[in-house]
Design a protein around this motif. Structure first.
Motif, PDB file in Angstrom:
ATOM      1  N   ILE A   1      73.563  35.556  16.211  1.00  0.00           N
ATOM      2  CA  ILE A   1      73.572  34.178  16.695  1.00  0.00           C
ATOM      3  C   ILE A   1      74.762  34.028  17.646  1.00  0.00           C
ATOM      4  CG2 ILE A   1      73.596  31.742  16.106  1.00  0.00           C
ATOM      5  CD1 ILE A   1      71.222  33.233  14.936  1.00  0.00           C
ATOM      6  N   SER A   2      74.494  33.492  18.817  1.00  0.00           N
ATOM      7  CA  SER A   2      75.552  33.266  19.804  1.00  0.00           C
ATOM      8  C   SER A   2      75.288  31.945  20.510  1.00  0.00           C
ATOM      9  CB  SER A   2      75.625  34.419  20.812  1.00  0.00           C
ATOM     10  OG  SER A   2      74.375  34.620  21.444  1.00  0.00           O
ATOM     11  N   VAL A   3      76.296  31.459  21.181  1.00  0.00           N
ATOM     12  CA  VAL A   3      76.157  30.218  21.951  1.00  0.00           C
ATOM     13  C   VAL A   3      75.888  30.594  23.403  1.00  0.00           C
ATOM     14  CG1 VAL A   3      77.270  28.097  22.699  1.00  0.00           C
ATOM     15  CG2 VAL A   3      77.681  28.977  20.395  1.00  0.00           C
ATOM     16  N   LEU A   4      74.725  30.192  23.895  1.00  0.00           N
ATOM     17  CA  LEU A   4      74.333  30.502  25.264  1.00  0.00           C
ATOM     18  C   LEU A   4      74.844  29.423  26.205  1.00  0.00           C
ATOM     19  CD1 LEU A   4      72.686  32.199  27.320  1.00  0.00           C
ATOM     20  CD2 LEU A   4      70.704  30.774  26.720  1.00  0.00           C
ATOM     21  N   PHE A   5      75.535  29.859  27.252  1.00  0.00           N
ATOM     22  CA  PHE A   5      76.019  28.950  28.278  1.00  0.00           C
ATOM     23  C   PHE A   5      75.130  29.107  29.511  1.00  0.00           C
ATOM     24  CE2 PHE A   5      79.533  29.416  25.437  1.00  0.00           C
ATOM     25  CZ  PHE A   5      80.208  28.201  25.480  1.00  0.00           C
ATOM     26  N   PRO A   6      74.120  28.246  29.639  1.00  0.00           N
ATOM     27  CA  PRO A   6      73.190  28.364  30.758  1.00  0.00           C
ATOM     28  C   PRO A   6      73.862  27.960  32.075  1.00  0.00           C
ATOM     29  CG  PRO A   6      72.716  26.387  29.517  1.00  0.00           C
ATOM     30  CD  PRO A   6      73.806  27.098  28.780  1.00  0.00           C
ATOM     31  N   GLU A   7      73.234  28.325  33.171  1.00  0.00           N
ATOM     32  CA  GLU A   7      73.780  27.958  34.472  1.00  0.00           C
ATOM     33  C   GLU A   7      73.778  26.447  34.667  1.00  0.00           C
ATOM     34  OE1 GLU A   7      71.546  30.096  37.354  1.00  0.00           O
ATOM     35  OE2 GLU A   7      72.322  32.057  36.758  1.00  0.00           O
ATOM     36  N   GLU A   8      72.813  25.775  34.066  1.00  0.00           N
ATOM     37  CA  GLU A   8      72.758  24.313  34.105  1.00  0.00           C
ATOM     38  C   GLU A   8      72.491  23.792  32.700  1.00  0.00           C
ATOM     39  OE1 GLU A   8      69.869  22.997  36.881  1.00  0.00           O
ATOM     40  OE2 GLU A   8      70.809  23.972  38.613  1.00  0.00           O
ATOM     41  N   GLY A   9      73.039  22.653  32.400  1.00  0.00           N
ATOM     42  CA  GLY A   9      72.819  22.039  31.094  1.00  0.00           C
ATOM     43  C   GLY A   9      73.862  22.438  30.070  1.00  0.00           C
ATOM     44  N   ALA A  10      73.712  21.861  28.894  1.00  0.00           N
ATOM     45  CA  ALA A  10      74.684  22.068  27.828  1.00  0.00           C
ATOM     46  C   ALA A  10      74.430  23.394  27.113  1.00  0.00           C
ATOM     47  CB  ALA A  10      74.592  20.919  26.833  1.00  0.00           C
ATOM     48  N   PRO A  11      75.483  24.009  26.587  1.00  0.00           N
ATOM     49  CA  PRO A  11      75.310  25.245  25.815  1.00  0.00           C
ATOM     50  C   PRO A  11      74.551  24.970  24.518  1.00  0.00           C
ATOM     51  CG  PRO A  11      77.584  24.486  25.695  1.00  0.00           C
ATOM     52  CD  PRO A  11      76.904  23.606  26.689  1.00  0.00           C
ATOM     53  N   TYR A  12      73.869  25.982  24.009  1.00  0.00           N
ATOM     54  CA  TYR A  12      73.129  25.840  22.759  1.00  0.00           C
ATOM     55  C   TYR A  12      73.050  27.207  22.070  1.00  0.00           C
ATOM     56  CZ  TYR A  12      69.234  27.638  25.600  1.00  0.00           C
ATOM     57  OH  TYR A  12      68.443  28.396  26.431  1.00  0.00           O
ATOM     58  N   PRO A  13      72.893  27.212  20.745  1.00  0.00           N
ATOM     59  CA  PRO A  13      72.859  28.485  20.015  1.00  0.00           C
ATOM     60  C   PRO A  13      71.510  29.181  20.156  1.00  0.00           C
ATOM     61  CG  PRO A  13      72.602  26.666  18.501  1.00  0.00           C
ATOM     62  CD  PRO A  13      72.856  26.054  19.844  1.00  0.00           C
ATOM     63  N   VAL A  14      71.566  30.501  20.229  1.00  0.00           N
ATOM     64  CA  VAL A  14      70.351  31.303  20.321  1.00  0.00           C
ATOM     65  C   VAL A  14      70.399  32.437  19.299  1.00  0.00           C
ATOM     66  CG1 VAL A  14      69.931  30.806  22.759  1.00  0.00           C
ATOM     67  CG2 VAL A  14      71.329  32.790  22.128  1.00  0.00           C
ATOM     68  N   MET A  15      69.232  32.833  18.877  1.00  0.00           N
ATOM     69  CA  MET A  15      69.076  34.000  18.018  1.00  0.00           C
ATOM     70  C   MET A  15      68.623  35.161  18.882  1.00  0.00           C
ATOM     71  SD  MET A  15      66.635  34.556  14.661  1.00  0.00           S
ATOM     72  CE  MET A  15      65.058  34.570  15.537  1.00  0.00           C
ATOM     73  N   ALA A  16      69.326  36.280  18.779  1.00  0.00           N
ATOM     74  CA  ALA A  16      68.971  37.464  19.553  1.00  0.00           C
ATOM     75  C   ALA A  16      68.856  38.659  18.615  1.00  0.00           C
ATOM     76  CB  ALA A  16      70.015  37.735  20.632  1.00  0.00           C
ATOM     77  N   LEU A  17      67.841  39.440  18.823  1.00  0.00           N
ATOM     78  CA  LEU A  17      67.583  40.620  17.998  1.00  0.00           C
ATOM     79  C   LEU A  17      68.122  41.846  18.718  1.00  0.00           C
ATOM     80  CD1 LEU A  17      66.226  41.500  15.357  1.00  0.00           C
ATOM     81  CD2 LEU A  17      64.095  41.733  16.643  1.00  0.00           C
ATOM     82  N   VAL A  18      69.049  42.545  18.058  1.00  0.00           N
ATOM     83  CA  VAL A  18      69.783  43.637  18.709  1.00  0.00           C
ATOM     84  C   VAL A  18      69.700  44.896  17.842  1.00  0.00           C
ATOM     85  CG1 VAL A  18      72.047  44.372  19.564  1.00  0.00           C
ATOM     86  CG2 VAL A  18      71.382  41.969  19.713  1.00  0.00           C
ATOM     87  N   PRO A  19      69.423  46.054  18.426  1.00  0.00           N
ATOM     88  CA  PRO A  19      69.471  47.298  17.639  1.00  0.00           C
ATOM     89  C   PRO A  19      70.905  47.607  17.233  1.00  0.00           C
ATOM     90  CG  PRO A  19      69.101  47.792  19.959  1.00  0.00           C
ATOM     91  CD  PRO A  19      69.018  46.300  19.825  1.00  0.00           C
ATOM     92  N   MET A  20      71.086  48.121  16.039  1.00  0.00           N
ATOM     93  CA  MET A  20      72.430  48.434  15.559  1.00  0.00           C
ATOM     94  C   MET A  20      73.130  49.448  16.456  1.00  0.00           C
ATOM     95  SD  MET A  20      72.985  46.471  13.008  1.00  0.00           S
ATOM     96  CE  MET A  20      74.507  47.186  12.404  1.00  0.00           C
ATOM     97  N   SER A  21      72.359  50.281  17.110  1.00  0.00           N
ATOM     98  CA  SER A  21      72.956  51.280  17.995  1.00  0.00           C
ATOM     99  C   SER A  21      73.688  50.647  19.172  1.00  0.00           C
ATOM    100  CB  SER A  21      71.871  52.232  18.517  1.00  0.00           C
ATOM    101  OG  SER A  21      70.856  51.507  19.199  1.00  0.00           O
ATOM    102  N   ALA A  22      73.400  49.377  19.476  1.00  0.00           N
ATOM    103  CA  ALA A  22      74.058  48.694  20.595  1.00  0.00           C
ATOM    104  C   ALA A  22      75.343  47.992  20.163  1.00  0.00           C
ATOM    105  CB  ALA A  22      73.101  47.673  21.213  1.00  0.00           C
ATOM    106  N   LEU A  23      75.614  47.990  18.857  1.00  0.00           N
ATOM    107  CA  LEU A  23      76.767  47.262  18.341  1.00  0.00           C
ATOM    108  C   LEU A  23      77.829  48.225  17.814  1.00  0.00           C
ATOM    109  CD1 LEU A  23      74.833  44.559  16.280  1.00  0.00           C
ATOM    110  CD2 LEU A  23      75.838  44.276  18.559  1.00  0.00           C
ATOM    111  N   ARG A  24      79.073  47.783  17.857  1.00  0.00           N
ATOM    112  CA  ARG A  24      80.165  48.526  17.233  1.00  0.00           C
ATOM    113  C   ARG A  24      80.424  47.926  15.866  1.00  0.00           C
ATOM    114  NH1 ARG A  24      85.933  48.294  17.528  1.00  0.00           N
ATOM    115  NH2 ARG A  24      85.866  46.615  19.074  1.00  0.00           N
ATOM    116  N   THR A  25      80.680  48.767  14.891  1.00  0.00           N
ATOM    117  CA  THR A  25      80.949  48.286  13.538  1.00  0.00           C
ATOM    118  C   THR A  25      82.413  48.520  13.176  1.00  0.00           C
ATOM    119  OG1 THR A  25      80.303  50.412  12.542  1.00  0.00           O
ATOM    120  CG2 THR A  25      78.594  48.731  12.781  1.00  0.00           C
TER     121      THR A  25
END
Length: 393
Positions: free
Chosen positions: A153-177
């Motif tokens: 879950i992250s807060v998306l800052f769009p080019e226009e409009g107010a920021p809002y939270p989004v759910m993104a599905l990410v493979p563990m291989s793309a993340l550092r633990t």
């Protein structure tokens, strides 16, 4: 993709119950290693635990909430950390069903896939062609060591409009633990920190969090499955109560095992079982566990009934779902604290399970979506006719 014959609730619960000796035997090791062992993960997979909330078209069982409660209750009797990780996987795994079918095809192509995650928007995201780029970190990611994907879950800052939270599905291989899980309870859950640094997530694997909280799926296939017809928070709370209930039941069992041969030091009681104070304590504990089970099963029944009927949720019902998980936790924790206090100084040793169970419940009670006081306040606020002060309902 293929469907498989789905085992019934009784069989799935029996499989989970059969794991209790293995889980109890491995609990101390899991605490020491701060994660579940590969053997336990394999045993959970073989028992079908990771398929409970997977669509049948991918070989899953599409289990209802009552089945999840009953299975995780049995696992909790054996080891709180194992039950906790299993229930955590079931929640983000269910959330995968919110994504388009093509995304589900990718995730569920892995047999017994394990998805970890969080609902905390502790990262930021920026739009880029074809998707978003995510940066940030998430704490308390239970089961991350053994997962293939993470719901972030992250807060998306769009080019226009107010920021809002989004759910993104990410493979563990793309993340550092970051192996930073040094905790006083649920030690074996491996609830480490994960970090995203300029991680690109394609648009099809991104959804607005408010839509997810309302259970609004982008999958035509999932829309036809009853288990996807409820808002996220009632689903998540129903998935959580079994672990708490199982810990309390496990504590009562291990207390009873020591009872006949344990003296009460500096008294005339050669067996603790003969002491009237023990009778009062055991009766009190039994009643509290019964009360906890009532709230757990009521919550599961409401989720399942509304899902079967595709019935809308009233605000009061959604607030009560959070109140129920808080109540289950409070009653289970209180019951175990009574047993721990009655277990004497010898229970401080690591080889006596009651100390671990008590610490696991203390840790669970601190979870933001389980905390009894927070959830009771929210429920009371709604009962008083006020709007909730949180979207997590």
């Amino acid at each position: 993709m293929s469907t498989t014959e789905k085992p019934g609730r009784e069989e799935l619960v029996a499989r989970a119950a059969a794991l209790v000796p293995l889980l109890r035997a491995g609990a101390a090791r899991a605490d020491e290693k701060r994660r579940l062992s590969p053997e336990v993960i394999e045993a959970l997979a073989d028992a079908g635990v990771f398929r409970l909330r997977v669509p049948a078209r991918y070989g899953g069982y599409e289990a209802d909430a009552r089945t999840v409660v009953d299975v995780t209750t049995e696992l909790g009797r054996g080891d709180g950390s194992a039950a906790w990780v299993a229930q955590v996987y079931s929640i983000p795994g269910w959330m995968v069903g919110m994504f388009p079918d093509a995304v589900q095809d990718e995730v569920f192509a892995t047999p017994d896939v394990r998805v970890c995650g969080t609902l905390s928007p502790s990262a930021t995201a920026a739009p880029v062609p074809g998707g978003i780029v995510v940066n940030g970190r998430w704490n308390f990611i239970s089961g991350a060591h053994h997962a293939q994907w993470q719901v972030t879950i992250s807060v998306l800052f769009p080019e226009e409009g107010a920021p809002y939270p989004v759910m993104a599905l990410v493979p563990m291989s793309a993340l550092r633990t970051v192996d930073d899980w040094y905790a006083s309870g649920l030690k074996g859950s491996g609830s480490i920190t994960t970090i995203a640094q300029d991680v690109f997530v394609p648009a099809e694997r991104v959804m607005p969090l408010p839509a997810v909280l309302e259970g609004q799926t982008l999958s035509a296939s999932s829309a036809l499955i009853p288990m996807y017809r409820s808002p996220l928070l009632p689903v998540a709370t129903a998935a959580t109560v079994g672990t708490l209930l199982g810990l309390a039941k496990g504590a009562r069992e291990v207390f009873a095992e020591r009872l006949p041969d344990r003296k009460i030091t500096y008294t005339g009681y050669e067996s603790q079982r003969s002491a009237p104070v023990t009778h009062l304590q055991v009766a009190e504990v039994a009643q509290k566990i019964d009360q906890a089970e009532f709230h757990a099963l009521r919550l599961a029944a409401v989720v399942d009934t509304k899902a079967a009927d595709a019935a809308p949720w009233k605000l009061e019902e959604r607030a009560r779902a959070r109140a129920d998980v808080g109540t289950v936790c409070s009653l289970a924790k209180s019951a175990v604290e009574t047993l721990a206090a009655a277990s004497g100084g010898s229970s401080l040793y690591w080889d006596v399970p009651i100390q671990r169970i008590a610490n696991d419940l203390r840790a669970a009670a601190l979870h933001a979506l389980i905390n009894p006081t927070t959830n009771a306040e929210l429920y009371g606020r709604v009962l008083c006719g006020l709007e909730p002060d949180t979207p997590y309902i």
